[in-house]
Design an enzyme around this catalytic site. Structure first.
Site: not given
Ligand code: 5GP
Ligand code: ZN
Length: 115
Positions: A7, A93, A98, A100, A102
């Protein structure tokens, strides 16, 4: 959500390398890329995870998929291919609560979906 990293990125309080933006969706480069191309596509609406999608959100999910295809074409990876992953919850993991998507590309990603 006040203390949500994504956010804050949407509001511009945390900088990001944006690759796409419209009224409802933002796409930006992952800060810790797992592949040469690693983009996160998110709804601007704070939705915690796939499981928190409400009836009215499924249209938004379709729009996210449309944006992913648009980015894939822009980046010329539709021939070579790409992978789309959504982590949901602890065992997957999910670190940022929020929703997202990939988008991974730019190298052979291997035949296994899970690590
Ligand atoms: P998750 O593990 O929740 O599926 O993926 C979270 C992703 O967000 C990770 O790949 C991590 O590198 C990325 N991420 C976390 N914090 C930030 C940030 O502040 N900026 C950006 N651009 N990516 C972030
Ligand atoms: Zn959010």
């Amino acid at each position: 959500m006040e203390d949500c990293i994504f956010c804050k990125i949407i509001k511009g309080e945390i900088p990001s390398e944006k690759v796409y933006e419209d009224e409802e969706i933002l796409a930006f480069k992952d800060i810790n890329p797992a592949a040469p191309i690693h983009i996160l596509v998110i709804p601007k609406k704070h939705i915690e995870s796939l499981l928190k999608l409400e009836e009215a959100d499924y249209e938004l999910v379709g729009k996210i998929q449309k944006v992913i295809n648009k980015i894939a074409k822009q980046l010329n990876i539709e021939e070579e291919g790409f992978r789309v992953i959504v982590n949901c919850g602890k065992d997957a993991g999910q670190e940022v609560m929020h929703l997202h998507y990939h988008l991974l590309a730019g190298r052979k990603l291997g035949s296994k979906i899970v690590g």
